[in-house]
Motif scaffolding. Structure first.
Motif, PDB file in Angstrom:
ATOM      1  N   ILE A  20      48.251  19.656  80.776  1.00 22.49           N
ATOM      2  CA  ILE A  20      47.253  19.102  79.855  1.00 22.49           C
ATOM      3  C   ILE A  20      46.450  17.996  80.555  1.00 22.49           C
ATOM      4  O   ILE A  20      45.216  17.963  80.492  1.00 22.49           O
ATOM      5  N   ASP A  21      47.157  17.112  81.255  1.00 26.58           N
ATOM      6  CA  ASP A  21      46.472  16.026  81.984  1.00 26.58           C
ATOM      7  C   ASP A  21      45.490  16.603  82.994  1.00 26.58           C
ATOM      8  O   ASP A  21      44.359  16.135  83.137  1.00 26.58           O
ATOM      9  N   GLN A  24      42.445  17.915  81.275  1.00 29.03           N
ATOM     10  CA  GLN A  24      41.541  16.819  80.858  1.00 29.03           C
ATOM     11  C   GLN A  24      40.788  16.255  82.063  1.00 29.03           C
ATOM     12  O   GLN A  24      39.604  15.930  81.976  1.00 29.03           O
ATOM     13  N   LYS A  27      38.052  18.639  83.049  1.00 28.82           N
ATOM     14  CA  LYS A  27      36.927  18.536  82.114  1.00 28.82           C
ATOM     15  C   LYS A  27      36.055  17.327  82.464  1.00 28.82           C
ATOM     16  O   LYS A  27      34.823  17.421  82.537  1.00 28.82           O
ATOM     17  N   VAL A 141      44.654  20.428  74.226  1.00 32.71           N
ATOM     18  CA  VAL A 141      43.597  19.496  74.663  1.00 32.71           C
ATOM     19  C   VAL A 141      42.642  19.238  73.498  1.00 32.71           C
ATOM     20  O   VAL A 141      42.238  18.093  73.239  1.00 32.71           O
ATOM     21  N   THR A 142      42.311  20.267  72.745  1.00 34.25           N
ATOM     22  CA  THR A 142      41.383  20.137  71.612  1.00 34.25           C
ATOM     23  C   THR A 142      41.973  19.232  70.526  1.00 34.25           C
ATOM     24  O   THR A 142      41.281  18.371  69.975  1.00 34.25           O
ATOM     25  N   GLU A 145      41.991  15.575  71.728  1.00 35.02           N
ATOM     26  CA  GLU A 145      40.653  14.947  71.700  1.00 35.02           C
ATOM     27  C   GLU A 145      40.328  14.415  70.303  1.00 35.02           C
ATOM     28  O   GLU A 145      39.640  13.416  70.160  1.00 35.02           O
ATOM     29  N   ASN A 286      37.386  24.164  75.976  1.00 34.55           N
ATOM     30  CA  ASN A 286      38.556  23.620  76.675  1.00 34.55           C
ATOM     31  C   ASN A 286      39.364  24.701  77.377  1.00 34.55           C
ATOM     32  O   ASN A 286      40.107  24.411  78.316  1.00 34.55           O
ATOM     33  N   VAL A 290      41.413  24.111  81.018  1.00 35.22           N
ATOM     34  CA  VAL A 290      42.860  24.287  81.217  1.00 35.22           C
ATOM     35  C   VAL A 290      43.138  25.475  82.137  1.00 35.22           C
ATOM     36  O   VAL A 290      44.158  25.496  82.825  1.00 35.22           O
TER      37      VAL A 290
END
Ligand code: CP
Length: 330
Positions: A20-21, A24, A27, A141-142, A145, A286, A290
């Motif tokens: 996940i990190d 992000q 992104k 991730v969504t 956020e 996202n 990912v």
């Protein structure tokens, strides 16, 4: 070290957080126009034996951002249509020196089988009714956020749980990160082994989505239904549709999610799909980041703890030093 990404269920919480990190971070770098890992020595086989829009295109876009090349492959137009087995197909791609495989297949376990015969990382892009790990990572991730955290959230997964790999990957991921998961749907669309899944089962929509922070709708997977598991689509919609009225049972600031493709007017109405609660387009966006993270991670990027090893090819070894260089640059 190279590794596979086959299922969220088998990942440690720390590995999920790392992915996940990384997503992000990818992104941020894409949106700010910053340097990205350069994985230009690698060729990915994109094997889609089932239809896909979001996953296929986002893996291709992810590979493009990372400067990888991709070789696209489906059942139609390949020698599998002449009867070649998956095993022989995978061996062929191995000796054509592809470096990694992204696989979508109607059979649960097909990507796992591919790891036996392929010499590099294998990423599951959705296998049968088993898992869809990168969908769950993009969904996480969504949620992060919008909500800032996953721990403590109440998440209702509504609809055809029986056939849904998205439901399984999300349930494992969200529960490992501390959310409370509810599965909601008719008895006929609930797996008989639901006690082995991490969540509570509800057959009434109101009870299942009461006070939910996230309502995750699932597609009715008519192509995987052997018999009549719902008496009629209309009746299903009447009892389980997420819409302007039924959303009032959830938290006022709840998120509405759907992995797509949507059956508008069945799982959800236009208000739920397009209104203020909907984060469906963010899920799609996202998904790209990912999948960049997943590709990078599978070729040895990121922290290197608890890795699931995948055998290496000579070409992939060369590429590994490239990802190291990219990390150093990043
Ligand atoms: N969510 C998802 O897997 O969509 P596709 O079937 O379009 O890839």
């Amino acid at each position: 070290m190279q590794r596979n990404l086959l299922a969220i269920r088998h990942l440690e919480r720390e590995q999920i957080e790392e992915l996940i990190d990384l997503g992000q971070e990818m992104k941020k770098r894409v949106l700010e126009g910053k340097a990205l890992p350069d994985m230009s020595g690698l060729v990915m086989g994109m094997l889609f034996f089932e239809n896909s829009t979001r996953t296929r295109v986002s893996f291709e876009q992810a590979a493009h951002y990372l400067r990888m090349k991709s070789a696209n492959f489906g059942q139609a137009g390949s020698s599998m249509s002449k009867g070649e087995t998956l095993k022989d197909t995978i061996l062929t791609l191995r000796y054509e020196r592809l470096n990694g495989l992204v696989i979508r297949h109607r059979a649960s376990g097909a990507p796992q089988l591919a790891t036996k015969y392929f010499g590099g990382p294998v990423l599951n892009a959705g296998d049968g009714q088993h898992e869809h790990p990168t969908q769950a990572l993009g969904d996480a991730v969504t949620i992060l956020e919008r909500k800032g955290q996953i721990k403590g959230l109440r998440i209702a997964i509504v609809g055809d749980v029986l056939h849904s790999r998205v439901a399984r990957s999300n349930a494992w991921l969200l529960s490992k990160l501390g959310a409370k998961v509810n599965f909601v749907g008719p008895r006929t669309l609930m797996p008989s082994h639901s006690g082995m899944l991490p969540g509570d089962v509800f057959f009434e929509l109101q009870e299942g989505i009461e006070d939910a922070d996230v309502v995750m709708c699932l597609r009715l997977q008519k192509e995987r239904m052997n018999g009549s598991l719902v008496s009629s689509i209309g009746e299903y919609a009447k009892m389980y549709q997420v819409n302007r009225e039924t959303l009032k049972w959830a938290n006022p600031d709840c998120l509405v999610m759907h992995p797509g493709p949507l059956n508008r007017g069945i799982e959800l109405d236009d208000h739920a799909a397009d209104g203020e609660h909907s984060v469906i387009n963010s899920q799609v966006e996202n998904g790209v980041f990912v999948r960049m993270a997943a590709l990078y991670w599978c070729f040895g990027g990121g922290r290197k703890k608890n890795a699931e090893p995948a055998p290496e090819t000579p070409k992939a070894s060369k590429a590994k030093s490239k990802t190291k260089t990219a990390r150093a640059k990043a």
